[in-house]
Design a protein around this motif. Structure first.
Motif, PDB file in Angstrom:
ATOM      1  N   ALA A 187       0.831  -1.209   0.000  1.00 44.65           N
ATOM      2  CA  ALA A 187       0.000   0.000   0.000  1.00 44.65           C
ATOM      3  C   ALA A 187       0.864   1.256   0.000  1.00 44.65           C
ATOM      4  O   ALA A 187       0.591   2.220  -0.736  1.00 44.65           O
ATOM      5  N   GLN A 188       1.911   1.266   0.806  1.00 45.71           N
ATOM      6  CA  GLN A 188       2.803   2.430   0.882  1.00 45.71           C
ATOM      7  C   GLN A 188       3.473   2.682  -0.464  1.00 45.71           C
ATOM      8  O   GLN A 188       3.581   3.830  -0.918  1.00 45.71           O
ATOM      9  N   GLU A 189       3.917   1.613  -1.112  1.00 48.64           N
ATOM     10  CA  GLU A 189       4.602   1.752  -2.406  1.00 48.64           C
ATOM     11  C   GLU A 189       3.628   2.209  -3.479  1.00 48.64           C
ATOM     12  O   GLU A 189       3.948   3.043  -4.322  1.00 48.64           O
ATOM     13  N   LEU A 190       2.404   1.677  -3.425  1.00 48.69           N
ATOM     14  CA  LEU A 190       1.398   2.034  -4.425  1.00 48.69           C
ATOM     15  C   LEU A 190       0.949   3.491  -4.275  1.00 48.69           C
ATOM     16  O   LEU A 190       0.624   4.154  -5.258  1.00 48.69           O
ATOM     17  N   ALA A 191       0.973   3.992  -3.052  1.00 49.50           N
ATOM     18  CA  ALA A 191       0.538   5.371  -2.795  1.00 49.50           C
ATOM     19  C   ALA A 191       1.641   6.393  -3.037  1.00 49.50           C
ATOM     20  O   ALA A 191       1.382   7.589  -3.165  1.00 49.50           O
ATOM     21  N   THR A 192       2.902   5.934  -3.107  1.00 44.72           N
ATOM     22  CA  THR A 192       4.037   6.846  -3.291  1.00 44.72           C
ATOM     23  C   THR A 192       4.160   7.279  -4.749  1.00 44.72           C
ATOM     24  O   THR A 192       4.124   6.444  -5.663  1.00 44.72           O
ATOM     25  N   MET A 193       4.319   8.575  -4.952  1.00 41.88           N
ATOM     26  CA  MET A 193       4.435   9.105  -6.312  1.00 41.88           C
ATOM     27  C   MET A 193       5.793   8.736  -6.910  1.00 41.88           C
ATOM     28  O   MET A 193       6.806   8.700  -6.209  1.00 41.88           O
ATOM     29  N   PRO A 194       5.847   8.461  -8.219  1.00 42.93           N
ATOM     30  CA  PRO A 194       7.122   8.124  -8.864  1.00 42.93           C
ATOM     31  C   PRO A 194       8.014   9.357  -8.989  1.00 42.93           C
ATOM     32  O   PRO A 194       7.553  10.497  -8.885  1.00 42.93           O
ATOM     33  N   LEU A 195       9.298   9.119  -9.232  1.00 43.62           N
ATOM     34  CA  LEU A 195      10.248  10.222  -9.376  1.00 43.62           C
ATOM     35  C   LEU A 195       9.931  11.062 -10.607  1.00 43.62           C
ATOM     36  O   LEU A 195      10.106  12.273 -10.607  1.00 43.62           O
ATOM     37  N   PHE A 196       9.470  10.402 -11.656  1.00 45.33           N
ATOM     38  CA  PHE A 196       9.159  11.113 -12.903  1.00 45.33           C
ATOM     39  C   PHE A 196       7.704  10.872 -13.275  1.00 45.33           C
ATOM     40  O   PHE A 196       7.124   9.845 -12.934  1.00 45.33           O
ATOM     41  N   PRO A 197       7.086  11.809 -13.958  1.00 49.74           N
ATOM     42  CA  PRO A 197       5.673  11.679 -14.341  1.00 49.74           C
ATOM     43  C   PRO A 197       5.420  10.420 -15.176  1.00 49.74           C
ATOM     44  O   PRO A 197       6.309   9.925 -15.859  1.00 49.74           O
ATOM     45  N   GLY A 198       4.203   9.924 -15.099  1.00 47.00           N
ATOM     46  CA  GLY A 198       3.842   8.736 -15.866  1.00 47.00           C
ATOM     47  C   GLY A 198       3.227   7.680 -14.979  1.00 47.00           C
ATOM     48  O   GLY A 198       3.024   7.877 -13.784  1.00 47.00           O
ATOM     49  N   ARG A 199       2.919   6.581 -15.568  1.00 47.47           N
ATOM     50  CA  ARG A 199       2.329   5.488 -14.808  1.00 47.47           C
ATOM     51  C   ARG A 199       3.322   4.897 -13.816  1.00 47.47           C
ATOM     52  O   ARG A 199       4.525   4.886 -14.059  1.00 47.47           O
ATOM     53  N   LYS A 200       2.781   4.403 -12.720  1.00 47.48           N
ATOM     54  CA  LYS A 200       3.608   3.657 -11.767  1.00 47.48           C
ATOM     55  C   LYS A 200       2.943   2.304 -11.551  1.00 47.48           C
ATOM     56  O   LYS A 200       1.735   2.221 -11.323  1.00 47.48           O
ATOM     57  N   VAL A 201       3.740   1.238 -11.633  1.00 43.39           N
ATOM     58  CA  VAL A 201       3.212  -0.121 -11.469  1.00 43.39           C
ATOM     59  C   VAL A 201       3.970  -0.826 -10.353  1.00 43.39           C
ATOM     60  O   VAL A 201       5.205  -0.804 -10.313  1.00 43.39           O
ATOM     61  N   VAL A 202       3.218  -1.435  -9.457  1.00 42.28           N
ATOM     62  CA  VAL A 202       3.794  -2.244  -8.375  1.00 42.28           C
ATOM     63  C   VAL A 202       3.418  -3.695  -8.647  1.00 42.28           C
ATOM     64  O   VAL A 202       2.237  -4.021  -8.825  1.00 42.28           O
ATOM     65  N   VAL A 203       4.413  -4.571  -8.712  1.00 41.09           N
ATOM     66  CA  VAL A 203       4.187  -5.992  -8.980  1.00 41.09           C
ATOM     67  C   VAL A 203       4.498  -6.794  -7.713  1.00 41.09           C
ATOM     68  O   VAL A 203       5.549  -6.621  -7.100  1.00 41.09           O
ATOM     69  N   VAL A 204       3.572  -7.669  -7.345  1.00 38.67           N
ATOM     70  CA  VAL A 204       3.774  -8.546  -6.182  1.00 38.67           C
ATOM     71  C   VAL A 204       3.657  -9.981  -6.659  1.00 38.67           C
ATOM     72  O   VAL A 204       2.634 -10.373  -7.238  1.00 38.67           O
ATOM     73  N   ARG A 205       4.706 -10.773  -6.437  1.00 39.02           N
ATOM     74  CA  ARG A 205       4.714 -12.164  -6.881  1.00 39.02           C
ATOM     75  C   ARG A 205       4.431 -13.107  -5.724  1.00 39.02           C
ATOM     76  O   ARG A 205       5.065 -13.043  -4.685  1.00 39.02           O
ATOM     77  N   ASP A 206       3.483 -14.005  -5.927  1.00 42.56           N
ATOM     78  CA  ASP A 206       3.091 -15.010  -4.942  1.00 42.56           C
ATOM     79  C   ASP A 206       2.970 -14.442  -3.533  1.00 42.56           C
ATOM     80  O   ASP A 206       3.648 -14.884  -2.613  1.00 42.56           O
ATOM     81  N   PRO A 207       2.088 -13.462  -3.332  1.00 43.21           N
ATOM     82  CA  PRO A 207       1.916 -12.898  -1.989  1.00 43.21           C
ATOM     83  C   PRO A 207       1.268 -13.898  -1.035  1.00 43.21           C
ATOM     84  O   PRO A 207       0.257 -14.516  -1.366  1.00 43.21           O
ATOM     85  N   GLU A 208       1.880 -14.079   0.117  1.00 41.95           N
ATOM     86  CA  GLU A 208       1.342 -15.005   1.114  1.00 41.95           C
ATOM     87  C   GLU A 208      -0.026 -14.548   1.591  1.00 41.95           C
ATOM     88  O   GLU A 208      -0.888 -15.368   1.934  1.00 41.95           O
ATOM     89  N   PHE A 209      -0.260 -13.229   1.589  1.00 46.19           N
ATOM     90  CA  PHE A 209      -1.529 -12.716   2.111  1.00 46.19           C
ATOM     91  C   PHE A 209      -2.721 -13.018   1.197  1.00 46.19           C
ATOM     92  O   PHE A 209      -3.865 -12.779   1.568  1.00 46.19           O
TER      93      PHE A 209
END
Length: 438
Positions: free
Chosen positions: A63-85
C-alpha cells in the motif's frame, strides 16, 4: 493467449487503466502473463523508475509503495509475486515451497520473510521458528495449522532461517490487509496500478473480491490430471508469433510427450515452429523432435537411487513436491525403479554370474541370448543393451534382500500415505530405507 488476458491487454493499450490486476493459476503462465501486462503498462524507458517489484512484501508495504508518487511523471506499477496474504491457509501444494526456493537461491531475506509471513498465519513469531526452541510448534502442529509436511531438511532450514532473522532483525511482515484494502477502496493515485501474480488464492479473500469489482482477475489454470488436460488454447498462444498451427494428431502427441509441463511445452513448440517449413506442424514432426519428457520425468530420481545417493534423492523429492508432485506419484516412481533394479539383479545373477557387464557389447554377448529365450513368448520387448548395462551395474550395488526389503517398504509407504500419513516424512523414510538400508 486466453481471451480474457487479450481483453485486458487491449484495454490498457486503449488507455483504460485499472488500479488492480490479479493473475493466478499455473506458475509459468501467470509469470508470462504478468510480464506481458507490465510491458504494456510501463514503457521500456520508464521501467527502471516507475516499476517496483515486491517479492515478499506485506499488504502495508504494498500500500505504501502504491501510494508513493514516482520520481518522474507517468504510470507507476507495483508488482507482487506469490503474496502469502492472498494464498489459502490450507489446501495448497507445498506452502513452504516459495520460501525454500528463495533461500536455496541465495535470496535469504526474501526466503525468511516468506517463511515468517506463513508462520504468522498460525500466530507464530520469530522466536518459534527454531524447532529446538521451547515454544516451537511440533511437526503435527505445522501439518494441522498450515498443511505443511515438515521433512528433515525443512527442520534444518527453519533453524537456519530463525538464526538469520535474529541476526538481521527481520520481523514478520504484517498480515493485516486493511491498509491496502482501504487504499484501493478510496482509490490509488491516478495512473498507479497494482499487479498481483499468484499460483493459488483464497477465493474469499477481500482483495480477490476487490480485484473482481474494481479491476481485473485473469485465471490461468491448467488441469492437474492428464486426462483432463487441454493444451489447445495454450498451444495457439505460443504459436501465434510464428503464424503456425498444429496439424491433425500433433497436439495429442505433444500432450503425451510433455504432459502439463507448460514451460517445456513452450520450448518444444518454438523448436517445432522453427523446424517445420509449412504452415502446420505435423504429428510426424512431434514424433521426430520431441522426447518423451513424461517418461523421463523421474530420471534424476532413478539415477540417485541407482547410486544409493540418499541426499540427491531427497533433494529431488523435496523439489518435486514443492512444485506440486503428490507423494503417491513419487512412491509409484520409487516402486518402479526398485522393481527394475530387482529384475536387473535377478538377470545379473542368472545370466552374468553376478559380475556386472562392462559394455553393451558384453551384455549382447553374455546376457541377451539367454534373456531372449526367457522373454520369448511374452509380450515384453528386449531391453536396450546400454540401459541394461547401467541397470545391472547399479543393481550390483545392492544385495537381493535389500531390494526385496525396499519393495516391502514401498508397500508400507503406500498404506501410510493412504491412511493420511505425512507425505514428506513417508517419502523421506522410504528413500532412507532404499538408499541406506535404514
Amino acid at each position: 493467449m486466453s481471451s480474457e488476458l487479450d481483453d485486458v491487454l487491449a484495454g490498457v493499450k486503449a488507455g483504460k487503466l485499472s488500479p488492480l490486476y490479479l493473475l493466478w493459476g499455473e506458475e509459468f503462465l501467470v509469470r508470462k502473463g504478468a510480464d506481458e501486462l507490465v510491458k504494456v503498462l510501463v514503457p521500456d524507458a520508464a521501467v527502471g523508475l516507475n516499476l517496483v517489484t515486491l517479492d515478499a512484501g506485506s499488504p502495508r508495504e504494498v500500500a505504501q509503495e502504491l501510494a508513493t508518487m514516482p520520481l518522474f511523471p507517468g504510470r507507476k506499477v507495483v508488482v507482487v509475486r506469490d503474496p502469502e496474504f492472498l494464498a489459502p491457509k490450507k489446501g495448497r501444494g507445498d506452502p513452504l515451497a516459495k520460501a525454500r526456493e528463495a533461500w536455496k537461491a541465495g535470496k535469504r531475506k526474501e526466503g525468511a520473510r516468506r517463511l515468517l509471513a506463513l508462520a504468522a498465519r498460525a500466530g507464530w513469531g520469530v522466536d518459534q521458528l527454531d524447532p529446538s526452541a521451547a515454544r516451537a510448534p511440533s511437526v503435527e502442529q505445522w501439518k494441522e495449522e498450515l498443511n505443511v509436511d515438515l521433512a528433515e531438511a525443512d527442520v534444518a532450514f527453519l533453524k537456519e532461517a530463525a538464526a538469520f532473522c535474529k541476526e538481521e532483525r527481520i520481523s514478520a511482515p504484517e498480515g493485516d490487509a486493511s491498509a491496502l484494502i482501504e487504499l484501493l477502496q478510496k482509490g490509488a493515485p491516478a495512473g498507479h496500478a497494482l499487479v498481483m501474480a499468484a499460483t493459488e488464492v483464497d477465493a474469499k479473500n477481500p482483495l480477490v473480491k476487490l480485484a473482481q469489482d474494481k479491476g481485473h482477475v485473469v485465471e490461468r489454470k491448467v488441469a492437474a490430471r492428464h486426462k483432463d488436460l487441454d493444451l489447445s488454447d495454450i498451444a495457439k498462444e505460443f504459436l501465434a508469433p510464428f503464424k503456425k498451427k498444429l496439424g491433425p494428431g500433433a497436439l495429442e502427441e505433444l500432450k503425451e510427450r510433455v504432459g502439463g509441463n507448460i514451460r517445456l511445452l513452450q520450448s518444444e513448440l518454438e523448436k517445432l515452429a522453427t523446424y517445420s517449413e509449412g504452415p502446420a506442424i505435423e504429428r510426424s514432426d512431434v514424433v521426430m523432435l520431441v522426447h518423451h519428457a513424461r517418461e523421463e520425468e523421474f530420471f534424476e530420481l532413478s539415477e540417485a537411487l541407482q547410486k544409493r545417493d540418499f541426499r540427491g534423492a531427497l533433494s529431488y523429492a523435496e523439489d518435486a513436491m514443492g512444485q506440486g508432485t503428490h507423494a503417491l506419484q513419487l512412491l509409484g516412481a520409487v516402486a518402479s525403479i526398485v522393481r527394475t533394479l530387482l529384475e536387473s539383479h535377478e538377470w545379473l545373477t542368472r545370466y552374468a554370474g553376478g559380475t556386472p557387464p562392462r559394455t553393451a557389447k558384453d551384455v549382447e554377448a553374455r546376457v541377451f541370448p539367454k534373456l531372449e529365450a526367457e522373454l520369448k513368448g511374452t509380450k515384453r520387448k528386449m531391453p536396450n543393451a546400454w540401459a541394461l548395462t547401467f541397470s545391472m551395474k547399479a543393481a550390483a550395488g545392492y544385495e537381493r534382500k535389500e531390494l526385496l526389503g525396499a519393495l516391502v517398504a514401498c508397500a508400507e509407504a503406500d498404506l501410510a500415505l493412504k491412511s493420511s500419513g505425512n507425505g514428506r516424512l513417508v517419502i523421506e523414510r522410504l528413500l532412507a530405507t532404499v538408499c541406506l538400508g535404514a
